[in-house]
Design a protein around this motif. Structure first.
Motif, short mmCIF file in Angstrom:
data_model
loop_
_atom_site.label_atom_id
_atom_site.label_comp_id
_atom_site.label_asym_id
_atom_site.label_seq_id
_atom_site.Cartn_x
_atom_site.Cartn_y
_atom_site.Cartn_z
N PHE A 135 0.81 -1.22 0.00
CA PHE A 135 0.00 0.00 0.00
C PHE A 135 0.84 1.28 0.00
CE2 PHE A 135 -2.70 -3.32 1.60
CZ PHE A 135 -3.97 -3.01 1.15
N THR A 136 0.32 2.30 -0.68
CA THR A 136 0.95 3.63 -0.73
C THR A 136 -0.08 4.67 -0.32
OG1 THR A 136 2.10 2.85 -2.71
CG2 THR A 136 2.29 5.18 -2.21
N LYS A 137 0.37 5.67 0.45
CA LYS A 137 -0.56 6.72 0.89
C LYS A 137 -0.78 7.73 -0.23
CE LYS A 137 -1.73 8.35 5.37
NZ LYS A 137 -1.39 8.55 6.76
N LYS A 138 -2.03 8.04 -0.52
CA LYS A 138 -2.39 8.99 -1.59
C LYS A 138 -3.61 9.81 -1.20
CE LYS A 138 0.44 7.77 -4.99
NZ LYS A 138 1.52 8.67 -5.31
N GLY A 139 -3.70 11.01 -1.76
CA GLY A 139 -4.94 11.77 -1.70
C GLY A 139 -5.82 11.30 -2.85
N VAL A 140 -7.08 10.98 -2.58
CA VAL A 140 -8.01 10.51 -3.61
C VAL A 140 -9.25 11.40 -3.58
CG1 VAL A 140 -9.39 8.58 -4.45
CG2 VAL A 140 -7.20 8.14 -3.38
N ILE A 141 -9.58 11.97 -4.72
CA ILE A 141 -10.74 12.88 -4.82
C ILE A 141 -11.62 12.41 -5.96
CG2 ILE A 141 -11.48 15.27 -5.17
CD1 ILE A 141 -8.41 15.91 -4.30
N SER A 142 -12.90 12.23 -5.65
CA SER A 142 -13.84 11.74 -6.67
C SER A 142 -14.79 12.87 -7.07
CB SER A 142 -14.62 10.56 -6.07
OG SER A 142 -15.52 10.05 -7.01
N ILE A 143 -14.92 13.09 -8.39
CA ILE A 143 -15.77 14.17 -8.93
C ILE A 143 -16.80 13.56 -9.89
CG2 ILE A 143 -15.79 16.33 -10.28
CD1 ILE A 143 -14.02 16.76 -7.91
N ALA A 144 -18.06 13.90 -9.69
CA ALA A 144 -19.11 13.40 -10.60
C ALA A 144 -18.84 13.90 -12.01
CB ALA A 144 -20.48 13.86 -10.13
N LYS A 145 -19.12 13.03 -13.00
CA LYS A 145 -18.86 13.38 -14.40
C LYS A 145 -19.59 14.66 -14.83
CE LYS A 145 -16.21 10.19 -16.48
NZ LYS A 145 -16.64 9.00 -17.17
N ASP A 146 -20.80 14.85 -14.30
CA ASP A 146 -21.57 16.03 -14.73
C ASP A 146 -21.13 17.32 -14.04
OD1 ASP A 146 -22.60 15.58 -12.24
OD2 ASP A 146 -24.60 15.01 -12.90
N ALA A 147 -20.18 17.21 -13.10
CA ALA A 147 -19.71 18.41 -12.38
C ALA A 147 -18.63 19.15 -13.13
CB ALA A 147 -19.21 18.02 -10.99
N LYS A 202 -4.97 4.89 1.68
CA LYS A 202 -3.88 4.03 1.20
C LYS A 202 -4.39 3.22 0.03
CE LYS A 202 -1.05 3.72 5.33
NZ LYS A 202 -0.63 2.94 6.49
N ILE A 203 -3.60 3.18 -1.03
CA ILE A 203 -3.99 2.52 -2.26
C ILE A 203 -3.07 1.33 -2.51
CG2 ILE A 203 -3.99 2.83 -4.77
CD1 ILE A 203 -5.00 5.63 -4.25
N ALA A 204 -3.66 0.21 -2.89
CA ALA A 204 -2.88 -1.01 -3.11
C ALA A 204 -2.25 -1.03 -4.49
CB ALA A 204 -3.77 -2.23 -2.92
N SER A 205 -1.11 -1.73 -4.60
CA SER A 205 -0.42 -1.83 -5.89
C SER A 205 -1.12 -2.84 -6.80
CB SER A 205 1.03 -2.24 -5.68
OG SER A 205 1.11 -3.38 -4.84
N THR A 206 -1.76 -3.86 -6.21
CA THR A 206 -2.54 -4.82 -7.00
C THR A 206 -3.85 -5.11 -6.26
OG1 THR A 206 -1.54 -6.71 -5.88
CG2 THR A 206 -0.51 -6.01 -7.94
N TYR A 207 -4.85 -5.53 -7.00
CA TYR A 207 -6.16 -5.79 -6.41
C TYR A 207 -6.59 -7.24 -6.59
CZ TYR A 207 -6.79 -0.96 -5.21
OH TYR A 207 -6.64 0.25 -4.61
N THR A 208 -7.36 -7.75 -5.62
CA THR A 208 -7.88 -9.11 -5.66
C THR A 208 -9.38 -9.06 -5.91
OG1 THR A 208 -6.17 -9.84 -4.11
CG2 THR A 208 -8.10 -11.26 -4.34
#
Length: 246
Positions: A135-147, A202-208
């Motif tokens: 895992f790596t620490k990151k800022g994650v921001i989600s924006i609606a497509k219509d915004a 925290k974001i993973a390098s691979t996903y299961t």
């Protein structure tokens, strides 16, 4: 990458995020308090952890008074509970990697509740360092497509220090270094773009990827862990098809 947003999106659709706003505030207040206590005092300019915690609280529209009181409890100006920070690592159904960050005033209670949550939902606790490397620490921001349109959004966030902009179906997902989280969220605010969700995680390098009963068991485990009073953050490399949840 999509695995991280998948769980956030699922929770959003289930309406769980709104229901847990009180819990979100409690977690943020605890983080601000411990950051002020351990990170180098109550001045965010000289305390990066506190600065990040305040930015996260503002992204959730926490009132300034709540933030101020949390800082004062951390610096000792106001009386408060003394919390201990502990990180647990383990595995969920299908070998999914999990990190559970805890802020607790009772270590014995915390570990027994977490162990119980894992064993009851097909998981098990691992040793320290078992999965943290993924895992790596990151800022994650989600924006609606219509915004906002992609071109405009790309220009705004990259100028503010974002690393990446991904298409996640119904929303755009912005990734940044934690130290740039505040600058990126401020740039969006200045452009009158309101994120659906913004956090340092925290974001993973691979996903299961899990399906069927394993995916359902994993969701139950995540929800059980997140509902515990001592739980501060839960990170996993769990991925699934959104359609299966709906």
């Amino acid at each position: 990458m999509s695995g991280h947003s998948k769980w956030a999106t699922i929770k959003h659709k289930k309406g769980a995020l709104d229901a847990k706003r009180g819990k979100i505030f409690t977690r943020l207040i605890k983080e601000i308090t411990i950051a002020a206590k351990t990170g180098g005092g109550g001045d965010p300019d000289g305390n990066p952890r506190l600065r990040t915690a305040i930015a996260a609280a503002k992204a959730e529209n926490m009132p300034a008074d709540n933030i101020k009181r949390a800082i004062q409890r951390g610096t000792g100006e106001l009386e408060g509970v003394s919390y201990e920070e502990i990180t647990y690592e383990g595995y969920g159904p299908g070998g999914v990697a999990l990190i559970v960050e805890v802020l607790t005033d009772n270590k014995n209670r915390a570990v027994s509740e977490i162990r119980h949550a894992f064993s009851k939902n097909g998981g098990n606790l691992g040793a320290e360092g078992a999965v943290a490397w993924m895992f790596t620490k990151k800022g994650v921001i989600s924006i609606a497509k219509d915004a906002a349109g992609e071109d405009k959004l790309t220009e705004i966030v990259l100028e503010a220090g974002a690393e990446d902009l991904n298409d996640e179906g119904e929303s755009w997902e912005i990734l940044c270094d934690p130290k740039d989280f505040e600058a990126v969220t401020d740039a969006l605010k200045a452009a009158k773009i309101t994120p659906e969700h913004a956090e340092v995680t925290k974001i993973a390098s691979t996903y299961t990827k899990l399906e069927g009963s394993q995916a359902n068991a994993m969701i139950r485990l995540l929800e059980t862990l997140e509902d515990l009073d001592d739980t501060q953050n839960v990170y996993s490399n769990f991925d699934m098809d959104e359609a299966a949840v709906a």
